[in-house]
Design an enzyme around this catalytic site. Structure first.
Site, PDB file in Angstrom:
ATOM      1  N   LYS A 116      -2.518   6.981   5.654  1.00 57.07           N
ATOM      2  CA  LYS A 116      -1.908   5.777   6.229  1.00 57.07           C
ATOM      3  C   LYS A 116      -1.287   6.025   7.603  1.00 57.07           C
ATOM      4  CE  LYS A 116      -0.575   3.806   1.739  1.00 57.07           C
ATOM      5  NZ  LYS A 116      -1.574   2.826   1.358  1.00 57.07           N
ATOM      6  N   LYS A 158       6.478   4.716   2.115  1.00 58.67           N
ATOM      7  CA  LYS A 158       5.122   4.771   1.557  1.00 58.67           C
ATOM      8  C   LYS A 158       4.555   6.173   1.656  1.00 58.67           C
ATOM      9  CE  LYS A 158       3.092   0.301   2.757  1.00 58.67           C
ATOM     10  NZ  LYS A 158       2.009  -0.318   3.525  1.00 58.67           N
ATOM     11  N   GLY A 164      -2.990   2.558  -4.652  1.00 58.49           N
ATOM     12  CA  GLY A 164      -2.619   1.973  -5.940  1.00 58.49           C
ATOM     13  C   GLY A 164      -1.122   1.770  -6.099  1.00 58.49           C
ATOM     14  N   GLY A 165      -0.413   1.628  -4.991  1.00 57.12           N
ATOM     15  CA  GLY A 165       1.024   1.342  -5.057  1.00 57.12           C
ATOM     16  C   GLY A 165       1.887   2.525  -5.447  1.00 57.12           C
ATOM     17  N   HIS A 235       2.204  -3.924  -7.113  1.00 55.79           N
ATOM     18  CA  HIS A 235       1.296  -3.708  -5.986  1.00 55.79           C
ATOM     19  C   HIS A 235      -0.169  -3.628  -6.398  1.00 55.79           C
ATOM     20  CE1 HIS A 235       4.915  -3.229  -3.709  1.00 55.79           C
ATOM     21  NE2 HIS A 235       5.291  -2.221  -4.456  1.00 55.79           N
ATOM     22  N   GLU A 275      -6.865  -4.550   5.400  1.00 55.82           N
ATOM     23  CA  GLU A 275      -5.769  -5.259   4.737  1.00 55.82           C
ATOM     24  C   GLU A 275      -4.630  -5.515   5.714  1.00 55.82           C
ATOM     25  OE1 GLU A 275      -6.304  -3.742   0.139  1.00 55.82           O
ATOM     26  OE2 GLU A 275      -4.715  -2.829   1.310  1.00 55.82           O
ATOM     27  N   ARG A 297     -14.782   0.882   1.517  1.00 55.58           N
ATOM     28  CA  ARG A 297     -15.715   0.718   0.391  1.00 55.58           C
ATOM     29  C   ARG A 297     -15.818  -0.763   0.059  1.00 55.58           C
ATOM     30  NH1 ARG A 297     -11.693  -0.862  -2.973  1.00 55.58           N
ATOM     31  NH2 ARG A 297      -9.736   0.270  -2.806  1.00 55.58           N
TER      32      ARG A 297
HETATM   33  P1  ADP Z   1      -1.567   1.181  -1.652  1.00 53.08           P
HETATM   34  O1  ADP Z   1      -2.536   1.914  -0.764  1.00 53.08           O
HETATM   35  O2  ADP Z   1      -0.713   2.112  -2.467  1.00 53.08           O
HETATM   36  O3  ADP Z   1      -2.196   0.106  -2.436  1.00 53.08           O
HETATM   37  P2  ADP Z   1      -0.734  -0.645   0.453  1.00 53.08           P
HETATM   38  O4  ADP Z   1      -0.259  -0.135   1.735  1.00 53.08           O
HETATM   39  O5  ADP Z   1      -2.116  -1.186   0.386  1.00 53.08           O
HETATM   40  O6  ADP Z   1      -0.520   0.502  -0.657  1.00 53.08           O
HETATM   41  O7  ADP Z   1       0.279  -1.747  -0.081  1.00 53.08           O
HETATM   42  C1  ADP Z   1       0.126  -2.301  -1.354  1.00 53.08           C
HETATM   43  C2  ADP Z   1       0.957  -3.560  -1.477  1.00 53.08           C
HETATM   44  O8  ADP Z   1       2.332  -3.289  -1.214  1.00 53.08           O
HETATM   45  C3  ADP Z   1       0.601  -4.655  -0.521  1.00 53.08           C
HETATM   46  O9  ADP Z   1      -0.448  -5.442  -1.008  1.00 53.08           O
HETATM   47  C4  ADP Z   1       1.896  -5.424  -0.409  1.00 53.08           C
HETATM   48  O10 ADP Z   1       2.035  -6.280  -1.536  1.00 53.08           O
HETATM   49  C5  ADP Z   1       2.949  -4.362  -0.528  1.00 53.08           C
HETATM   50  N1  ADP Z   1       3.395  -3.910   0.788  1.00 53.08           N
HETATM   51  C6  ADP Z   1       2.827  -2.962   1.553  1.00 53.08           C
HETATM   52  N2  ADP Z   1       3.485  -2.813   2.716  1.00 53.08           N
HETATM   53  C7  ADP Z   1       4.513  -3.665   2.691  1.00 53.08           C
HETATM   54  C8  ADP Z   1       5.575  -3.998   3.605  1.00 53.08           C
HETATM   55  N3  ADP Z   1       5.726  -3.395   4.781  1.00 53.08           N
HETATM   56  N4  ADP Z   1       6.445  -4.952   3.237  1.00 53.08           N
HETATM   57  C9  ADP Z   1       6.339  -5.574   2.060  1.00 53.08           C
HETATM   58  N5  ADP Z   1       5.376  -5.303   1.175  1.00 53.08           N
HETATM   59  C10 ADP Z   1       4.470  -4.372   1.466  1.00 53.08           C
END
Ligand code: ADP
Length: 657
Positions: A116, A158, A164-165, A235, A275, A297
């Site tokens: 990321k 993060k 996967g959250g 998430h 995304e 993917r």
């Molecule tokens: P992962 O790769 O673990 O799935 P993501 O970066 O895609 O993580 O984020 C997953 C979810 O987390 C997003 O769909 C959103 O709902 C929430 N999220 C991510 N970043 C933020 C942020 N800066 N503020 C609020 N919610 C967030």
């Protein structure tokens, strides 16, 4: 086009890929683990190869074994599906090394987007908006805490290698930062083997809007519109739709352009998803969305894009992997109506959405106009703890969002799944939730509305339980009747229960049952050959479906499952009868068999008599070993609960012991 494909996946996605591959004339090569020997994807493909035991590390994640099968089966290309190895650059490289075309982006693009922090830095350079925050090298807690303060709370920590959250923590106050950071790093380390994190602004009321992109080997890239995946839990996406509610042509164009730039910045090829997070509180605006990550993917939710564009995304993937040009120009990409997808899971919404395993004793998936189902299992299949417990995806397409949601809700109502618990009722409730329908939702919607969505522990469904008891009585009647036909043809036989019941006329009895593991009493009324059952004063439901499996009755009502069994008298008798050797009637009923006579020796647990109550047989067992000294009943006699039936004298040696 290729002549053959190795599908390096399982379940619903393997079936989905096989469908298009077959339509394109490719020989389809499946792989499976020992747990999947009977799986649908194995039968759907032209050939299938065992790759190892159930655990994914030894099967679906084993690059070595997959490549070996690819070689042996002389596959021309490999489609990784999603999940598993789909975003592993080493797998893409191993395929290339073995002369197999990887249906996906080049390894370099997977790597560029894999972490990321790196992806964010790259996007900033490509002038794609990213969420304000720190995604640099430094990881010392004091520095990160300072950065969090500068960004302004709330912030989100993060995992750099996250997915996967996992490894994600929201922090609202400066004082809570240290503990949250420690937790996020620990989780990141254990889940991804990489403790590094980034810190970014937490967007309150976030909307998750993503753009489907496609790029070919000839330098062209386009997008196929957006999907809104804001309905999430922990998430994880639950319901996805296209187009995004409240999306304007101007915002779509800005977001689409940013996504295409993102793809071009990493030399992308094939299908990918960029995304974005948008601030739902302020609505979708051209300057109100930020890059989150790119998934290199195909996505689980690709069918909603297929519905509104009329395109087959897997076909596009194959064509592009084979070196063809993008089939459409940006301006020619259709957008027709509205599509919504629901992910049907074997999980229990009332118990924190815990995965629910077991055999699918019933599986009836909906059909109909504008409804598509992508399933990976069939009735009778086992939902195992080894893999993702997704049963199917249900997708509805209609001219408007309202109509699509209605169509999806109705399709979910027609879905019947018994065995494992499922989220089907929860999904239907989501489709009907007024705020969601009005477009007022963000990623916290589900968590805020668990109660109204039926996702908190509730008492068992009395009406469904009573209905289950009614069906169990009918089953026992049928069993007794079948036995009676075997035993004798005489109309006056004591086995002829119909006759017996006409004589007794109307009466009410109690039937002990076990509902979802809890003991309960069903009230049964027999009158004029009709049987009525209620439980705690609630009458048997008329809108439920019951499926019998083993001794249990699985009742499904409004998407919720209630499992009803008869209480097993046999085991109760041995444990609960007193040790004096007195066998009493456990319930009021008719004696239909006496299996011993005075003077015989009996063993503990031996059947001594059968009584029949509420048209069901109950065997009475000897509570101890000894000699029968009295038989107080005869066949045909009505006995009251607690009445003395048989007396057994304990064996002398046992008494002394
Ligand atoms: P992962 O790769 O673990 O799935 P993501 O970066 O895609 O993580 O984020 C997953 C979810 O987390 C997003 O769909 C959103 O709902 C929430 N999220 C991510 N970043 C933020 C942020 N800066 N503020 C609020 N919610 C967030």
């Amino acid at each position: 086009m290729f002549a053959s494909v190795l599908i390096a996946n399982r379940g619903e996605i393997a079936c989905r890929i096989a469908r298009t591959a077959k339509a394109l004339g490719l020989r389809t090569i499946a792989v499976y683990s020992e747990a999947d020997a009977d799986a649908l994807h194995v039968r759907l493909c032209d050939e299938a190869h065992l790759i190892g035991p159930a655990p994914v590390r030894e099967s679906y994640l084993s690059i070595e074994r997959l490549i070996e099968v690819g070689r042996r089966a002389r596959a021309q290309c490999v489609h990784p599906g999603y999940g598993f190895l789909s975003e592993r650059a080493e797998f893409a490289e191993a395929c290339a090394g073995a002369g197999l075309v990887f249906v996906g982006p080049p390894p370099s693009a997977i790597r560029a987007m894999g972490l990321k922090d790196g992806a964010k830095a790259l996007m900033e350079r490509a002038r794609v908006p990213v969420v304000p925050g720190y995604h640099g090298e430094r990881q010392d807690p004091k520095f990160l805490k300072e950065k969090a303060y500068e960004i302004g709370y709330p912030v989100l920590i993060k995992a750099v290698a996250g997915g996967g959250g996992k490894g994600m923590r929201r922090v609202d106050r400066h004082a809570e930062f240290d503990a949250a950071l420690e937790g996020a790093m620990r989780e990141a380390h254990s889940s991804f083997g990489d403790p590094r994190v980034l810190v970014e602004k937490y967007i309150t009321a976030p909307r998750h809007v993503e753009i489907q992109v496609f790029a070919d080997r000839h330098g062209q890239a386009i997008h196929l519109n957006e999907r809104d995946c804001s309905l999430q839990r922990r998430h994880q996406k639950v319901i996805e739709e296209a187009p995004a509610p409240g999306m304007s042509a101007a915002v779509r164009e800005a977001m689409g352009r940013a996504a295409v730039e993102a793809a071009k910045a990493v030399g992308y090829v094939g299908a990918g998803t960029v995304e974005f997070i948008a601030d739902g509180a302020k609505g979708l605006r051209p300057d109100g969305f930020w890059f989150m990550e790119m998934n290199t993917r195909l996505q689980v939710e690709h069918p909603v894009t297929e519905a509104i564009t009329g395109l087959d995304l897997v076909e596009w993937q194959f064509r592009i992997a084979a070196g063809e040009k993008l089939p459409l120009a940006q301006s020619a990409v259709p957008l027709q109506g509205h599509a919504v997808e629901a992910r049907l899971y074997a999980e229990d919404p009332e118990r924190g959405f815990l995965p629910s395993t077991g055999r699918l004793v019933a599986l009836e998936l909906p059909e109909g106009e504008g409804v598509r189902v992508d399933a990976g299992v069939e009735a009778g299949a086992e939902v195992t703890p080894y893999y993702d417990p997704m049963i199917a995806k249900v997708i509805a397409h209609a001219s408007t969002r309202e109509a699509a949601l209605d169509r999806l809700a109705a399709a979910l109502d027609r879905t019947l799944i018994a065995g494992p618990r499922t989220n089907v009722g929860f999904l239907a409730a989501l489709c009907r939730a007024p705020e969601f329908r009005a477009g007022r939702f963000d990623t916290g919607f589900i968590d805020r509305n668990l109660e109204s969505l039926g996702a908190l522990p509730r008492p068992f469904d009395r009406a469904a339980a009573a209905f289950g008891a009614l069906r169990l009585i009918a089953r026992e009647e049928a069993r007794v009747a079948a036995r009676a036909r075997l035993v004798t043809n005489e109309a006056c036989s004591p086995w002829d229960v119909d006759d017996a019941f006409q004589l007794t006329g109307a009466r009410t009895t109690m039937l002990p049952v076990v509902v979802d593991g809890e003991a309960a009493i069903a009230h049964v009324q027999f009158q004029d050959k009709a049987t009525r059952v209620s439980l705690d004063g609630v009458a048997a439901a008329s809108d439920a479906t019951a499926v019998e499996s083993g001794e249990a009755m699985f009742v499904v009502r409004r998407g919720r499952q209630t499992v009803v069994r008869l209480k097993d008298f046999d085991s109760i008798d041995v444990e609960h009868l007193d040790d004096s050797g007195l066998v009493k009637a456990p319930m009021s009923g008719k004696v239909i068999a006496v299996l011993v006579e005075p003077g015989v020796e009996v063993e503990k647990g031996q059947r001594v008599a059968i009584i029949e109550a509420m048209k069901m047989e109950h065997a009475l067992q000897a509570p101890l070993r000894g000699t029968v000294i009295e038989v107080a009943v005869t066949v045909g006699l009505q006995v009251a609960e607690g009445a003395k039936m048989i007396v057994i004298q304990p064996r002398e040696s046992d008494k002394e012991a």
